[in-house]
Structures are given as C-alpha cells and as structure tokens.
Design an enzyme around this catalytic site. Sequence first.
Site, PDB file in Angstrom:
ATOM      1  N   ASP A 223       0.840  -2.500  15.838  1.00  0.00           N
ATOM      2  CA  ASP A 223       0.690  -2.760  14.397  1.00  0.00           C
ATOM      3  C   ASP A 223       0.128  -1.533  13.671  1.00  0.00           C
ATOM      4  O   ASP A 223      -0.077  -0.474  14.280  1.00  0.00           O
ATOM      5  CB  ASP A 223      -0.215  -3.997  14.243  1.00  0.00           C
ATOM      6  CG  ASP A 223       0.160  -4.864  13.059  1.00  0.00           C
ATOM      7  OD1 ASP A 223       0.747  -4.343  12.099  1.00  0.00           O
ATOM      8  OD2 ASP A 223      -0.164  -6.075  13.086  1.00  0.00           O
TER       9      ASP A 223
ATOM     10  N   GLU B 286       5.002  -0.957  11.611  1.00  0.00           N
ATOM     11  CA  GLU B 286       4.297  -0.320  10.488  1.00  0.00           C
ATOM     12  C   GLU B 286       4.910  -0.734   9.154  1.00  0.00           C
ATOM     13  O   GLU B 286       4.725  -0.077   8.145  1.00  0.00           O
ATOM     14  CB  GLU B 286       4.129   1.181  10.673  1.00  0.00           C
ATOM     15  CG  GLU B 286       5.377   2.015  10.770  1.00  0.00           C
ATOM     16  CD  GLU B 286       6.067   2.217   9.449  1.00  0.00           C
ATOM     17  OE1 GLU B 286       7.025   1.456   9.188  1.00  0.00           O
ATOM     18  OE2 GLU B 286       5.690   3.127   8.684  1.00  0.00           O
ATOM     19  N   TRP B 287       5.648  -1.878   9.170  1.00  0.00           N
ATOM     20  CA  TRP B 287       6.104  -2.589   7.974  1.00  0.00           C
ATOM     21  C   TRP B 287       7.053  -1.754   7.100  1.00  0.00           C
ATOM     22  O   TRP B 287       7.167  -1.994   5.891  1.00  0.00           O
ATOM     23  CB  TRP B 287       4.907  -3.060   7.128  1.00  0.00           C
ATOM     24  CG  TRP B 287       3.754  -3.565   7.910  1.00  0.00           C
ATOM     25  CD1 TRP B 287       3.803  -4.480   8.921  1.00  0.00           C
ATOM     26  CD2 TRP B 287       2.376  -3.193   7.776  1.00  0.00           C
ATOM     27  NE1 TRP B 287       2.538  -4.705   9.400  1.00  0.00           N
ATOM     28  CE2 TRP B 287       1.650  -3.935   8.714  1.00  0.00           C
ATOM     29  CE3 TRP B 287       1.694  -2.310   6.919  1.00  0.00           C
ATOM     30  CZ2 TRP B 287       0.265  -3.812   8.854  1.00  0.00           C
ATOM     31  CZ3 TRP B 287       0.318  -2.191   7.054  1.00  0.00           C
ATOM     32  CH2 TRP B 287      -0.382  -2.929   8.014  1.00  0.00           C
ATOM     33  N   GLY B 288       7.681  -0.743   7.683  1.00  0.00           N
ATOM     34  CA  GLY B 288       8.648   0.047   6.910  1.00  0.00           C
ATOM     35  C   GLY B 288       8.013   1.027   5.951  1.00  0.00           C
ATOM     36  O   GLY B 288       8.711   1.652   5.152  1.00  0.00           O
ATOM     37  N   GLU B 289       6.685   1.183   6.038  1.00  0.00           N
ATOM     38  CA  GLU B 289       5.993   1.991   5.033  1.00  0.00           C
ATOM     39  C   GLU B 289       6.341   3.468   5.076  1.00  0.00           C
ATOM     40  O   GLU B 289       6.327   4.144   4.064  1.00  0.00           O
ATOM     41  CB  GLU B 289       4.489   1.841   5.212  1.00  0.00           C
ATOM     42  CG  GLU B 289       4.037   0.486   4.790  1.00  0.00           C
ATOM     43  CD  GLU B 289       2.548   0.431   4.585  1.00  0.00           C
ATOM     44  OE1 GLU B 289       1.826   1.248   5.164  1.00  0.00           O
ATOM     45  OE2 GLU B 289       2.129  -0.448   3.823  1.00  0.00           O
TER      46      GLU B 289
ATOM     47  N   ASP C  54       5.214  -8.729   6.216  1.00  0.00           N
ATOM     48  CA  ASP C  54       5.307  -9.926   7.057  1.00  0.00           C
ATOM     49  C   ASP C  54       6.208 -11.006   6.456  1.00  0.00           C
ATOM     50  O   ASP C  54       6.165 -11.264   5.252  1.00  0.00           O
ATOM     51  CB  ASP C  54       3.926 -10.552   7.255  1.00  0.00           C
ATOM     52  CG  ASP C  54       3.052  -9.700   8.163  1.00  0.00           C
ATOM     53  OD1 ASP C  54       3.474  -8.609   8.554  1.00  0.00           O
ATOM     54  OD2 ASP C  54       1.937 -10.169   8.469  1.00  0.00           O
TER      55      ASP C  54
HETATM   56  C1  GLA Z   1       0.220  -7.901  10.825  1.00  0.00           C
HETATM   57  C2  GLA Z   1       1.613  -7.949  11.454  1.00  0.00           C
HETATM   58  C3  GLA Z   1       1.928  -9.388  11.831  1.00  0.00           C
HETATM   59  C4  GLA Z   1       0.876  -9.922  12.798  1.00  0.00           C
HETATM   60  C5  GLA Z   1      -0.512  -9.769  12.207  1.00  0.00           C
HETATM   61  C6  GLA Z   1      -1.605 -10.058  13.222  1.00  0.00           C
HETATM   62  O1  GLA Z   1       0.167  -8.576   9.609  1.00  0.00           O
HETATM   63  O2  GLA Z   1       2.576  -7.419  10.586  1.00  0.00           O
HETATM   64  O3  GLA Z   1       3.225  -9.489  12.402  1.00  0.00           O
HETATM   65  O4  GLA Z   1       0.977  -9.228  14.018  1.00  0.00           O
HETATM   66  O5  GLA Z   1      -0.728  -8.452  11.713  1.00  0.00           O
HETATM   67  O6  GLA Z   1      -2.884  -9.895  12.691  1.00  0.00           O
END
Ligand code: GLA
Length: 670
Positions: free
Chosen positions: A168, A201-204, A223
Amino acid sequence: MSVRSRLTAIGLLTLPLLLGATAPLAHPATVAAPALDNGLAKTPQMGFNNWNATHCRAEFNESMVKGIADLFVNKGLKAAGYQYVNLDDCWALPQRDSAGNLVPDPVRFPNGIKAVADYVHSKGLKFGLYSSAGSKTCDTNGFPGGLGHEKADAKLWASWGVDYLKYDNCNNEGVDAKQRYTAMHDALAATGRPILYSLCEWGENKPWTWAKDVGNSWRTTGDISDNWGSMLSIFKQNVGLAPYAGPGHWNDPDMLEVGNGGMTDTEYRSHFSLWSIMAAPLLIGSDIRKATPATMEILTNKEVIAVDQDRLGAQGQEISNASGLHVISKPLSGGDRAVALFNETAAPATISTTAAKVGLPQAGGYTVRDLWTHTTRETAGTIGAVVPPHGTVLLRVGNDRNWPQYPPAVRTGIEFPVAYPGAPVLAEPGKAAKLSTVAVNDGAANATNARVQLTAPQGWTVQPQSATSTPKLAPGKELRTQWALTPPAGTKPGTYSLAVRTSYQPQSSTSDYQLAVAVVAPQPGGTSGLGDDQWISADNGWGPVERNTSNGEQGAGDGHPMKIGGVSYAKGLGVHAPSTVEYYLGGRCTSVRSTVGLDDEANGNGSVSFEVWADGRKVADSGVLRAGSGGKALTADLTGASLLRLVVTDGGDGNTYDHADWAGAELTCS
Ligand code: GLA
C-alpha cells in the site's frame, strides 16, 4: 465523538489518500527498475482478500481465513481458478518486536501467520499478505509499514511461505513512489521465493507508465466501495489504460465487491463482466461463507472467468461509448473476441456493434455465445442486445465456419416509455402503461414460428394490442408488439420484474429479456422533507445516502447531525460525492428548496457542487462550494416534472472528504 475523532474514523479511507496525494517528493527517483523476473501472473491473479468484507473488524481472524480456504476447495472456487487467499491490513501488532520484526496479532492469529499459510498451502492454494510502502499501514490503528524495513520484512514473509504481497501507499513520508516500490521489489527478489507483487499506490504516480518492471499489478484508482457509483467511476478510470496491461503486469481497478450487498445482482454481474473484460485481477472481496447462490453463480462463471484469464493477456478496449452505452472488445487467443455491451443508464437500451468493428475478419456469419445465459447463436454481423439498466451482456464472438449449425440470434427487448432519455422505468398503480416488445432477427437464416410472451407479476393486467406471433422472421426483420400493462391499484412501491420471451425455430430456440420496473407512489401533498420522502434510487460515492443525518461512509445509519458553517439541521439528506438521489413527482410538485454545503465534519477539506435536475433538465446549480463557503440556499421550480434528481459532483478535485448535505431539503407538491 469529537469532529476530529470522527474524521479520523472515516480517515481510514480518505485521509491516507489525501496524504499520499499531497506529500512532497523529498527524494527524486534515482533507482532504475530492474526487469520483473518472477514469472508470475501470466494471467491476472485470482483469489480472495478480506478487506472489502471485514475491514479491520474482529471477524478478520484465523478461523475466517481457514474457512475461506476450505470453501475455495468445497464450493468450486479453486476449480474455477481462484488461487490466492490473502490477508489485508490489521494482521500485525502495532509495534515491531525488539529485533525489529513484524509480529502477528496474537488474538486474530494465535498460531501465527506461518500456520495460516501452511493451512492454505495444504489445500493446494497460495497465500498472500499486506503491508504499506510507508512508515505505517493505512488503517488508523497505524500498523508498522515496510519503508526502511524492506529486506527484513521480505525475508520474514518468505520464511512464513508468503506467495503474494499487496503493498500500500499510506504514510509514505514523501519518498518517491518508484523508489519505495522498487526497494520492495528488490527485497522480494532477494528472498529467492516467487512472490506475486501487487502495487497499491492508487494510480497517484501513474504506475502504468513505470511499474511494468517493478510489480505484477498496480492499482489504478482510489478504493472501491460497495455501491454502483463507485464501481462505475473506477471502471471509467481503468478502461482507458488498456495499452499498459499484459501478461505479468496488470492494471488493478481494486478488489471485487460482488456479494457484499450494496448492489443488485445485475450490477454485480456488470462489475464482474467489466473486470473480466478489462483483464483485471479477480480478488473476491465478500465473505463467501455467507454468499447467496446468486453470488456464487457470478463468481464461478467459468465462461466469464475465461475472458479474464485468456492467455493472450490483452485488456479489452472501449470501442464506443455513446451517452453511457459502452462497447468494449477484447481479443482472445485463437481469434475470438469478447464483447461487453454495458448500459450505465437507468433505462433499457439497445447497444449494438458489428463483427467488423470489433476486429473480426469478413465472413458470411459468426457464432455469438452469451456468457451469462450460456447459449450460442449465429449472426450475420450485427452484435447487439437490449441491455437492462446497469446491465452488461457479455458475448464471445467467433469466426467459426460451423456458424450455420446454430439458430439465428434473435434480439428481444422491451421498449418502455420513460420521462426523458436515460430516465428510470416507472409505473404507477392503477395506471395503464403502453409498452412494446421487440424481437429482431440478427442472424443470417430465417427464424420461423416466432412468438412473443410477456409475463408480469401476479395480479397485473397484460394485454397485447397487436400481433404476438409471425410465421417467418427474416434476417434483419422485427416482430413488434404493443401491450397495455397495469399494476393493480394498491401495488406497493418497489421493484418488479417483467419478462419477455421470444420462442422460435429451429431447435426450439428462445430469447429472453427481463426488465425491472419501479412501481412508484405520489409524494405526500403539501410540503415534505426529502429526508423522509420515498426515493426511487440513491447512489453515493461512499456508503449509503443517509436520511436526516450526514454521510457516515460505511453502513446505513452511521451519520451524524448535519452541520454547515456552524448551523445545525435536523432534516435533509447526507451524501458523499458523487451522488444522485432521484424522486418520483408525477407532475404534481412545484418546487424544491434546500440549504446546501459541505458538512463541517469535512473539517476544512473537500469541494462539491450541487445540482437540481427536473426531467433531465438542470434547473439549479450551486457552483463549486468549498469548506468555509457556508450553507447556500438553492431553490428550483419543478412544475410539471415527472422526476426530480439531486446530484452532487466532486467539484472537479476527486471525492476525498466530500461529505455534502442537502440540509433542510423540502419538496412542495399539490
Ligand atoms: C488502503 C487500500 C485498501 C486497503 C486499506 C487497508 O485504503 O487502498 O485496499 O488495503 O488501505 O487499510
């Protein structure tokens, strides 16, 4: 609970995203990524991860994980291709031990993590774990992260038998992403154990441009949450990234929500179809110990999974998207094409394309297999379907010279008059609705003895007003039948199903279509609170829309008293952008009024805008409101409108913190 602690509670999803987004990059990228050589994820990874089902709750523990592993074997999930059983955040204690090692939480995992991994392995499955490329993980309890501990942590995980790491992005201390993720890549490689490496890393930092040689997959978005708006928005962010995916390196639009209860089965089938045609990792995110038969049927649909797992490894490309009607085409090994016809609108719609447009060579006919109904037909070239609201028809189209042995494809649907294009399908008790059923022959051969049947719920009146059969339906021709349909007076508001079936020859073929109709009741006369009135639909960026409280993000009823600019409101709607709440007015209402703004619990963050729509026309717009803008009065004329739609957008900067209130919202009707 104080505003600050409340914010911290919701921050487990939002605050880290903000930190990650704004953290300065202290160290420029200096590390050149070595080629990823772990030989894994030649097709997108499949498995389970507990996060979407449990978050950090106590039910996430050894017995749950073992139970899931058992079900993988006993319920056919392993046979369907699911392999990894993965633990997300909250498996460790908040402190490392004196030697600097991570310590499994002894309450959740009394026998340690290795024992769980061993159990999972004993079932012929693989085992995955979670950490963060930061000083702490994302949960607000702040479990230790891997930054600066890469080598030791990777070694420990390898000694436990870990086969998969989700890594993450929280608390990253502003260190360059490529550097952080590469450090863990190197540490995993150094263990000598093949460990699938899933970047989160959410595409950042646009990982699709640099992570191909670092990890096996990378999250492309923030998410997912268990609702239609979230799933749709993530699909739209991910679908355009098709050129970056391939064997060993996949775009990851986040884990599945199928079965968690916040979407209809039609929507979950769309979710699963879209993830599969996008060659996404398929990580089950619901507690399958409690799964309904419908959930299991979706998750184990081998023909859909085969699209995801096709060894060519191409992510489907969107070839058209006209007003929310999407066509996505994915080349498959062996020359077939998977084609998804996805309808994001609230109204049924015909979506069609051609064999040529999806890239198939010229031929007299093609086979079309519907991967949800499991039937094969022939088409002369048109690939089409009447697609229900929020539905997806997923097809496998083949250039197969045996195509003439299959019955012609007959496309069946219902045309139901709606208030404006894309509006929901509604009926009022005691009122006749006029609708048409249509059966079109897309095949190269005649369909004969075609007959159409419309079935409504018990007690409803269904009367054909024109012919319901024809001896011959030639290629390209249609059988169109008008019907009068009346739900009996007193029918309770809710969703009801209409089913139409076309039966034809050869081979006693059938073609089916189902349409959900919302039976609506007029709003109470006079002035009423929209927080109390009955809505037809309510979509929200996080968790459910709340009545008369702010948005609490997770379950229903977890909001707080609404407050904008220090002023409290007892009534209204608490939403989280992007949000749409729709009400039936039936032409009987005159106006809506509300005070709108970001709830004070956003604590100085976020931006949103509020819009009022009447029958598809925008009749009021607040403009972008930020924290500190205070409440703004919004009123709109609704005279004659059949439907009211309250929309909140994210103000153009993503939806982090966007708790928006329709405070004191009132409707005036005659
Ligand atoms: C982030 C991630 C999620 C999950 C949570 C856990 O938000 O993007 O997929 O793993 O952390 O805390």
